[in-house]
Design a protein around this motif. Structure first.
Motif, PDB file in Angstrom:
ATOM      1  N   ALA B 156      24.988   2.203 -19.827  1.00  0.00           N
ATOM      2  CA  ALA B 156      24.976   3.356 -18.912  1.00  0.00           C
ATOM      3  C   ALA B 156      24.119   3.084 -17.688  1.00  0.00           C
ATOM      4  O   ALA B 156      23.247   2.213 -17.703  1.00  0.00           O
ATOM      5  CB  ALA B 156      24.445   4.587 -19.645  1.00  0.00           C
ATOM      6  N   GLY B 157      24.355   3.835 -16.656  1.00  0.00           N
ATOM      7  CA  GLY B 157      23.551   3.704 -15.448  1.00  0.00           C
ATOM      8  C   GLY B 157      24.028   4.655 -14.372  1.00  0.00           C
ATOM      9  O   GLY B 157      25.024   5.364 -14.540  1.00  0.00           O
ATOM     10  N   GLU B 158      23.291   4.664 -13.288  1.00  0.00           N
ATOM     11  CA  GLU B 158      23.601   5.617 -12.218  1.00  0.00           C
ATOM     12  C   GLU B 158      23.610   4.941 -10.856  1.00  0.00           C
ATOM     13  O   GLU B 158      23.026   3.876 -10.673  1.00  0.00           O
ATOM     14  CB  GLU B 158      22.562   6.744 -12.223  1.00  0.00           C
ATOM     15  CG  GLU B 158      22.613   7.578 -13.500  1.00  0.00           C
ATOM     16  CD  GLU B 158      21.622   8.734 -13.516  1.00  0.00           C
ATOM     17  OE1 GLU B 158      20.586   8.631 -12.849  1.00  0.00           O
ATOM     18  OE2 GLU B 158      21.903   9.723 -14.212  1.00  0.00           O
ATOM     19  N   SER B 159      24.251   5.607  -9.926  1.00  0.00           N
ATOM     20  CA  SER B 159      24.256   5.199  -8.519  1.00  0.00           C
ATOM     21  C   SER B 159      24.882   3.812  -8.343  1.00  0.00           C
ATOM     22  O   SER B 159      26.041   3.613  -8.738  1.00  0.00           O
ATOM     23  CB  SER B 159      22.837   5.258  -7.969  1.00  0.00           C
ATOM     24  OG  SER B 159      22.853   5.165  -6.569  1.00  0.00           O
ATOM     25  N   TYR B 164      27.142  -2.222 -11.614  1.00  0.00           N
ATOM     26  CA  TYR B 164      26.596  -3.033 -12.710  1.00  0.00           C
ATOM     27  C   TYR B 164      27.273  -2.755 -14.042  1.00  0.00           C
ATOM     28  O   TYR B 164      27.516  -3.677 -14.836  1.00  0.00           O
ATOM     29  CB  TYR B 164      25.093  -2.768 -12.893  1.00  0.00           C
ATOM     30  CG  TYR B 164      24.220  -3.101 -11.711  1.00  0.00           C
ATOM     31  CD1 TYR B 164      24.634  -4.003 -10.744  1.00  0.00           C
ATOM     32  CD2 TYR B 164      22.958  -2.532 -11.573  1.00  0.00           C
ATOM     33  CE1 TYR B 164      23.823  -4.313  -9.673  1.00  0.00           C
ATOM     34  CE2 TYR B 164      22.145  -2.841 -10.514  1.00  0.00           C
ATOM     35  CZ  TYR B 164      22.584  -3.720  -9.557  1.00  0.00           C
ATOM     36  OH  TYR B 164      21.776  -4.024  -8.505  1.00  0.00           O
ATOM     37  N   ILE B 165      27.539  -1.485 -14.310  1.00  0.00           N
ATOM     38  CA  ILE B 165      28.017  -1.092 -15.653  1.00  0.00           C
ATOM     39  C   ILE B 165      29.403  -1.666 -15.941  1.00  0.00           C
ATOM     40  O   ILE B 165      29.594  -2.340 -16.967  1.00  0.00           O
ATOM     41  CB  ILE B 165      28.026   0.453 -15.823  1.00  0.00           C
ATOM     42  CG1 ILE B 165      26.676   1.059 -15.463  1.00  0.00           C
ATOM     43  CG2 ILE B 165      28.438   0.840 -17.240  1.00  0.00           C
ATOM     44  CD1 ILE B 165      25.496   0.453 -16.140  1.00  0.00           C
ATOM     45  N   MET B 201      28.789   4.756 -19.640  1.00  0.00           N
ATOM     46  CA  MET B 201      28.629   5.962 -18.823  1.00  0.00           C
ATOM     47  C   MET B 201      28.186   5.564 -17.422  1.00  0.00           C
ATOM     48  O   MET B 201      27.318   4.698 -17.277  1.00  0.00           O
ATOM     49  CB  MET B 201      27.504   6.844 -19.380  1.00  0.00           C
ATOM     50  CG  MET B 201      27.809   7.572 -20.644  1.00  0.00           C
ATOM     51  SD  MET B 201      26.275   8.290 -21.335  1.00  0.00           S
ATOM     52  CE  MET B 201      25.640   9.174 -19.919  1.00  0.00           C
ATOM     53  N   VAL B 202      28.750   6.215 -16.433  1.00  0.00           N
ATOM     54  CA  VAL B 202      28.261   6.024 -15.068  1.00  0.00           C
ATOM     55  C   VAL B 202      28.005   7.393 -14.441  1.00  0.00           C
ATOM     56  O   VAL B 202      28.804   8.311 -14.589  1.00  0.00           O
ATOM     57  CB  VAL B 202      29.239   5.214 -14.189  1.00  0.00           C
ATOM     58  CG1 VAL B 202      29.235   3.742 -14.590  1.00  0.00           C
ATOM     59  CG2 VAL B 202      30.658   5.763 -14.258  1.00  0.00           C
ATOM     60  N   ASN B 343      32.345   9.544 -16.876  1.00  0.00           N
ATOM     61  CA  ASN B 343      31.994   9.524 -15.455  1.00  0.00           C
ATOM     62  C   ASN B 343      31.407  10.890 -15.113  1.00  0.00           C
ATOM     63  O   ASN B 343      32.139  11.854 -15.012  1.00  0.00           O
ATOM     64  CB  ASN B 343      33.226   9.269 -14.577  1.00  0.00           C
ATOM     65  CG  ASN B 343      34.008   8.054 -15.024  1.00  0.00           C
ATOM     66  OD1 ASN B 343      33.448   7.151 -15.641  1.00  0.00           O
ATOM     67  ND2 ASN B 343      35.302   8.034 -14.727  1.00  0.00           N
ATOM     68  N   TYR B 344      30.105  10.960 -14.959  1.00  0.00           N
ATOM     69  CA  TYR B 344      29.483  12.261 -14.700  1.00  0.00           C
ATOM     70  C   TYR B 344      28.876  12.307 -13.299  1.00  0.00           C
ATOM     71  O   TYR B 344      28.483  11.276 -12.749  1.00  0.00           O
ATOM     72  CB  TYR B 344      28.442  12.606 -15.770  1.00  0.00           C
ATOM     73  CG  TYR B 344      27.212  11.729 -15.804  1.00  0.00           C
ATOM     74  CD1 TYR B 344      27.161  10.615 -16.623  1.00  0.00           C
ATOM     75  CD2 TYR B 344      26.092  12.034 -15.024  1.00  0.00           C
ATOM     76  CE1 TYR B 344      26.032   9.814 -16.668  1.00  0.00           C
ATOM     77  CE2 TYR B 344      24.956  11.240 -15.065  1.00  0.00           C
ATOM     78  CZ  TYR B 344      24.934  10.127 -15.885  1.00  0.00           C
ATOM     79  OH  TYR B 344      23.818   9.339 -15.921  1.00  0.00           O
TER      80      TYR B 344
END
Lengths: 425, 425
Positions: B156-159, B164-165, B201-202, B343-344
């Motif tokens: 998981a990760g953000e932005s 990367y994910i 998750m992204v 995808n949140y």
């Protein structure tokens, strides 16, 4: 004092007199008692704000806050602690009374602490009668307090007051033109720029069935509350007319939209939706305060033993008729005569979304003299504004709900002070 | 333990292992030291979160909060008071480590507290190399901590981790298919429903130039930041293609949009925009903490005397190449193979607006198996969700900015816990 562009003093002898028509009207035009709350030139009629009377849901969220800070009144409440105890009052640092003398009027008759002796007659009323009643009240009030007659006079209100304000303004202008005495200083100074004109403000205000109704699908779409697909389907099914469900397909699509947004707080889509468990709590303190004998005596309201208790939502006015129709023509008439108007919207309100107000403001057809731009308070973008010819301003307040001074008191004080003096937002 | 649908225990021996790739990668795949922070089955690698490295503005708002609660890490900071003093740490009640073991990874090499001995080579990198490096790190890590190998594994990760994910997931899948050892338990259980699959998750993640770029005009329009007229003019001038300014008219229109929204905090349009006066303050505590010798020793980072101080935004990676292209094909490949994806989007983020994520999610072309509906946390509508075939979920978090667990920790914990176990949001 003439209606001028000079900044009103922030001292209690504020130059501008603003009437905020928000709720109930003390019936039969009973004059304010001689010892009404007049402090050093400020008249504080602590009329009960009962804005919810005209709301369309049973969500009573934070009526306590409505009661005090809704219109940036002079006091904020702090809960007294235990159930039924009186709240403590604190001075509101962003009270609009700091830059103007303000009358808070219970209107129409029958709501708040107002009453009529002949209920059967007085309580069968409507938009047009309310405007006439409020005008009569004003004339009597200025007769009683002649020292305020020369102050420049403004009219303001929110939500359903979007009907009261233009209709009352119309009555006031009619009175001026017919030389009704005393003359209310709601006037245009011919030959001066628009900032010399008095005028009116409406906030998240109901205006027109079509404009307001058609805003109710684009708004939740833009805010991410309905999906892009749902928006497209609804647009197609309803041919972008959402205010009258003209076909089965449209009705079904609108029902889907309603279902998806049903759990939201329509007055601020980001706020929690106060469920039944919380309703009582918010109601309790206001009820305790307004039904307390000493409070009622201090604000010159009749005792509960005489006119009954204050209740959060009255059903006294079941015979209220929305007989004024669209406000668009009123706005056009008033602004084209030179009265300044500010149409402001808390942009997270889904009760009367800014999208509708933006649309009907533009529909008046005036040229733009100050294009869409952010307006700043405390060094931050506080919303957006666009100024049209004839002193017509549209403004949003970023992140605010239905009742802007409640959600964003500092920003509300900023735009109010600026608009009053004719400064740019 | 197999990748199953059972709820992971909330005890520290959580079943799921989640890798959050957010920032810098300890170079040359240095293994975690043998006495790394492994508490009763939980491995807490307090790698420095340096999400801002890939951001496009110089707004450093609340990096201190980023540092701790951005990914719902186990601690929250309380400022130590005076300038430069160490902050106090508190347990985060909504830490995702309550329902999963979490690795926080500094990636790519050169950011945060990571470093390379041969900087000239290691710091010339890009998306694809970063994915390979992270995969290598993972293999070595699982070799070092074999007790975690059987846990179901998520990423998981953000932005910018939106790059990367999927690229790392692709590497991990490739490794599994090529029977690289140790086998990472990122797997699909054939014949079971999608909830038996591991996945990724992204959050508010960069994905695709066209989809993300084209979201940047509809989003501010829907949120009331540009006027309806400005939106129509820009749509017409740009033919609804905002990501490449193909004509003078379009460029002018986009410049107008940019000018109007310039003063906003792009990571949360409702938050104040932290001006220079505040930047230092937010930077100060994190800087003091991460450059403290005892802290660095405790988290097994090299001392500042050896690898230099931690800085808020490094420019070590000026040779980073975004060479992976669009992520749409990665998402399609992974989900069509049976890997679950969430995808949140915090719906008030203007850096990577939900509108783009909603669009590219739909563009994968999967059928809808759970139509757009609100999802609830603590009895309130916390956002909206739509579930597609192949275990693909789109979700918004109402009122959240760019880094959802930072803005809405309770809601983030709710959707994370549910999604992890395969429950409905």
């Amino acid at each position: 004092m003439a209606c001028s562009a000079s900044a009103p003093s922030s001292a209690p002898t504020a130059a501008a007199l603003v009437l905020l028509v928000l709720a109930s009207f003390v019936c039969s035009c009973r004059s304010a008692p001689p010892d009404a709350l007049v402090f050093k030139g400020q008249f504080l009629s602590l009329g009960v704000l009962n804005l919810m009377f005209f709301s369309y849901t049973s969500s009573y969220r934070s009526m306590l806050r409505h009661f005090t800070s809704l219109v940036s009144g002079p006091f904020n409440f702090e809960s007294g602690g235990s159930a039924g105890s009186l709240p403590k009052l604190h001075l509101n640092p962003y009270s609009w009374s700091k830059v103007s003398s303000v009358i808070y009027l219970d209107s129409p008759v029958g709501v708040g602490l107002s009453y009529a002796k002949d209920k059967s007659k007085a309580y069968t009323t409507g938009d047009l009668q309310t405007a006439k009643d409020s005008h009569t009240f004003l004339l009597e009030w200025f007769q009683l307090y002649p020292e305020f007659q020369t102050n420049p006079f403004y009219i303001a209100g929110e939500s359903y007051a979007g009907i009261y304000i233009p209709t009352l303004s119309h009555e006031v202008v009619r009175g001026i033109n017919e030389e009704v005495k005393p003359t209310i200083n709601f006037k245009v100074v011919k030959g001066f720029s628009y900032i010399a004109a008095c005028g009116y403000m409406v906030g998240n205000s109901i205006c027109d069935t079509v404009f307001d109704g058609n805003a109710l699908v684009p708004f939740p779409h833009g805010m991410g509350l309905i999906s892009d697909d749902m928006y497209k389907e609804t647009s197609t099914a309803c041919h972008r007319n959402y205010w009258n469900d003209s076909s089965d397909e449209c009705r079904t699509a609108l029902l889907n939209v309603d279902t998806v947004i049903a759990g939201l707080n329509i007055y601020d889509i980001l706020e929690p939706c106060y469920h039944s468990k919380n309703t009582k709590k918010n109601d309790e303190v206001a009820t305790a305060w307004l039904n307390n004998d000493s409070v009622r005596s201090a604000i010159h309201a009749e005792p509960a033993s005489s006119i009954g208790p204050w209740v959060l939502c009255t059903n006294a006015l079941l015979n209220f008729d929305h007989d004024a129709g669209s406000m668009v023509i009123y706005h056009k008439n008033l602004t084209s005569q030179g009265y300044r108007a500010l149409n402001y919207s808390g942009d997270h309100d889904m009760c009367v979304p800014y999208t509708g107000t933006e649309a009907w403001t533009a529909s008046l057809g005036y040229g733009i003299i100050d294009s869409w731009r952010p307006w700043i308070a405390d060094e931050e973008v506080s919303g957006y504004t666009q100024v049209y010819e004839n002193g017509l301003t549209f403004a949003t307040i970023k992140g605010a709900g239905h009742t802007v001074p409640e959600y964003k008191p500092q920003e509300a004080f900023a735009f109010y002070s600026r608009w009053l003096t004719g400064s740019k937002l």
